[in-house]
Design a protein around this motif. Structure first.
Motif, short mmCIF file in Angstrom:
data_model
loop_
_atom_site.label_atom_id
_atom_site.label_comp_id
_atom_site.label_asym_id
_atom_site.label_seq_id
_atom_site.Cartn_x
_atom_site.Cartn_y
_atom_site.Cartn_z
N ALA A 59 0.83 -1.21 0.00
CA ALA A 59 0.00 0.00 0.00
C ALA A 59 0.87 1.26 0.00
O ALA A 59 0.55 2.24 -0.69
N ARG A 60 1.96 1.24 0.74
CA ARG A 60 2.88 2.39 0.77
C ARG A 60 3.48 2.62 -0.61
O ARG A 60 3.54 3.75 -1.10
N HIS A 61 3.92 1.54 -1.25
CA HIS A 61 4.52 1.66 -2.57
C HIS A 61 3.50 2.14 -3.60
O HIS A 61 3.84 2.95 -4.47
N ARG A 62 2.27 1.68 -3.48
CA ARG A 62 1.22 2.15 -4.41
C ARG A 62 1.00 3.65 -4.29
O ARG A 62 0.81 4.34 -5.29
N LEU A 63 1.02 4.16 -3.06
CA LEU A 63 0.89 5.61 -2.86
C LEU A 63 2.01 6.36 -3.57
O LEU A 63 1.79 7.41 -4.18
N ILE A 64 3.21 5.82 -3.46
CA ILE A 64 4.37 6.47 -4.09
C ILE A 64 4.27 6.40 -5.60
O ILE A 64 4.47 7.40 -6.30
N TYR A 65 3.93 5.23 -6.14
CA TYR A 65 3.78 5.10 -7.59
C TYR A 65 2.66 5.99 -8.11
O TYR A 65 2.78 6.61 -9.18
N ASP A 66 1.56 6.08 -7.38
CA ASP A 66 0.46 6.96 -7.78
C ASP A 66 0.90 8.41 -7.81
O ASP A 66 0.56 9.16 -8.72
N ALA A 67 1.66 8.81 -6.79
CA ALA A 67 2.15 10.20 -6.74
C ALA A 67 3.14 10.47 -7.88
O ALA A 67 3.12 11.54 -8.48
N ALA A 68 3.98 9.50 -8.20
CA ALA A 68 4.96 9.67 -9.28
C ALA A 68 4.27 9.74 -10.64
O ALA A 68 4.75 10.41 -11.56
N GLY A 69 3.14 9.06 -10.76
CA GLY A 69 2.35 9.13 -11.99
C GLY A 69 3.11 8.76 -13.24
O GLY A 69 3.79 7.74 -13.29
N ASP A 70 3.01 9.61 -14.25
CA ASP A 70 3.58 9.33 -15.56
C ASP A 70 5.10 9.30 -15.58
O ASP A 70 5.70 8.84 -16.55
N LEU A 71 5.76 9.73 -14.51
CA LEU A 71 7.22 9.63 -14.45
C LEU A 71 7.64 8.16 -14.51
O LEU A 71 8.73 7.83 -14.99
N MET A 72 6.76 7.28 -14.03
CA MET A 72 7.07 5.85 -14.01
C MET A 72 6.98 5.22 -15.40
O MET A 72 7.43 4.11 -15.60
N ARG A 73 6.43 5.93 -16.34
CA ARG A 73 6.31 5.40 -17.70
C ARG A 73 7.25 6.12 -18.66
O ARG A 73 7.06 6.07 -19.87
N GLY A 74 8.24 6.78 -18.14
CA GLY A 74 9.16 7.53 -18.99
C GLY A 74 10.51 7.71 -18.36
O GLY A 74 11.37 6.84 -18.46
N PRO A 75 10.70 8.83 -17.66
CA PRO A 75 12.03 9.11 -17.13
C PRO A 75 12.49 8.17 -16.01
O PRO A 75 13.67 8.07 -15.75
N ILE A 76 11.55 7.46 -15.38
CA ILE A 76 11.94 6.51 -14.33
C ILE A 76 11.69 5.10 -14.84
O ILE A 76 10.55 4.72 -15.13
N HIS A 77 12.76 4.33 -14.94
CA HIS A 77 12.65 2.93 -15.35
C HIS A 77 12.48 2.03 -14.12
O HIS A 77 11.72 1.06 -14.15
N ALA A 78 13.20 2.36 -13.05
CA ALA A 78 13.15 1.54 -11.84
C ALA A 78 13.21 2.45 -10.61
O ALA A 78 13.91 3.45 -10.59
N LEU A 79 12.45 2.05 -9.59
CA LEU A 79 12.38 2.85 -8.37
C LEU A 79 12.50 1.91 -7.17
O LEU A 79 11.65 1.04 -6.97
N SER A 80 13.56 2.10 -6.42
CA SER A 80 13.75 1.37 -5.17
C SER A 80 13.18 2.24 -4.05
O SER A 80 13.43 3.44 -4.02
N ILE A 81 12.39 1.64 -3.16
CA ILE A 81 11.66 2.44 -2.17
C ILE A 81 11.88 1.94 -0.75
O ILE A 81 11.82 0.74 -0.49
N ARG A 82 12.11 2.88 0.14
CA ARG A 82 12.07 2.62 1.58
C ARG A 82 11.09 3.64 2.12
O ARG A 82 11.34 4.85 2.12
N ALA A 83 9.91 3.17 2.56
CA ALA A 83 8.83 4.05 3.03
C ALA A 83 8.50 3.68 4.48
O ALA A 83 8.09 2.54 4.74
N GLU A 84 8.67 4.63 5.36
CA GLU A 84 8.48 4.39 6.80
C GLU A 84 7.58 5.47 7.41
O GLU A 84 7.34 6.51 6.82
N VAL A 85 7.11 5.18 8.62
CA VAL A 85 6.40 6.18 9.40
C VAL A 85 7.38 6.79 10.40
O VAL A 85 8.36 6.14 10.78
N PRO A 86 7.15 8.04 10.81
CA PRO A 86 8.05 8.65 11.79
C PRO A 86 8.16 7.79 13.05
O PRO A 86 7.18 7.21 13.51
N GLY A 87 9.37 7.69 13.56
CA GLY A 87 9.60 6.90 14.76
C GLY A 87 9.96 5.46 14.47
O GLY A 87 10.45 4.75 15.34
#
Length: 89
Positions: A59-87
């Motif tokens: 779910a965290r990664h989906r939020l990031i991909y949704d925010a990135a939008g069309d960047l994921m279909r062009g200038p970004i080929h691969a995205l490594s993600i570390r998504a955390e909550v504060p603390g």
């Protein structure tokens, strides 16, 4: 193009209200890779946000991909993600 992509990604991820956001361009580590040959870059995102609270990794990664939008279909080929909550970092 790479710094422009980082700037665009940073702008889009701001919608997730990060308390911390680091974006690293790792494209140089993938020179010759099929996606790199087609112009897409490899990036790493380290993001901390309360929006991720109660959400699993997918779910965290989906939020990031949704925010990135069309960047994921062009200038970004691969995205490594570390998504955390504060603390949790």
């Amino acid at each position: 193009m790479s710094s422009q992509t980082v700037d665009l990604l940073r702008q889009r991820l701001s919608a997730l209200q990060p308390v911390s956001l680091t974006i690293r361009d790792d494209s140089h580590l993938h020179a010759g890779h099929a996606g790199a040959r087609d112009g897409g870059g490899h990036f790493h995102v380290d993001i901390v946000s309360m929006i991720f609270a109660g959400k699993n990794t997918v779910a965290r990664h989906r939020l990031i991909y949704d925010a990135a939008g069309d960047l994921m279909r062009g200038p970004i080929h691969a995205l490594s993600i570390r998504a955390e909550v504060p603390g949790a970092v």
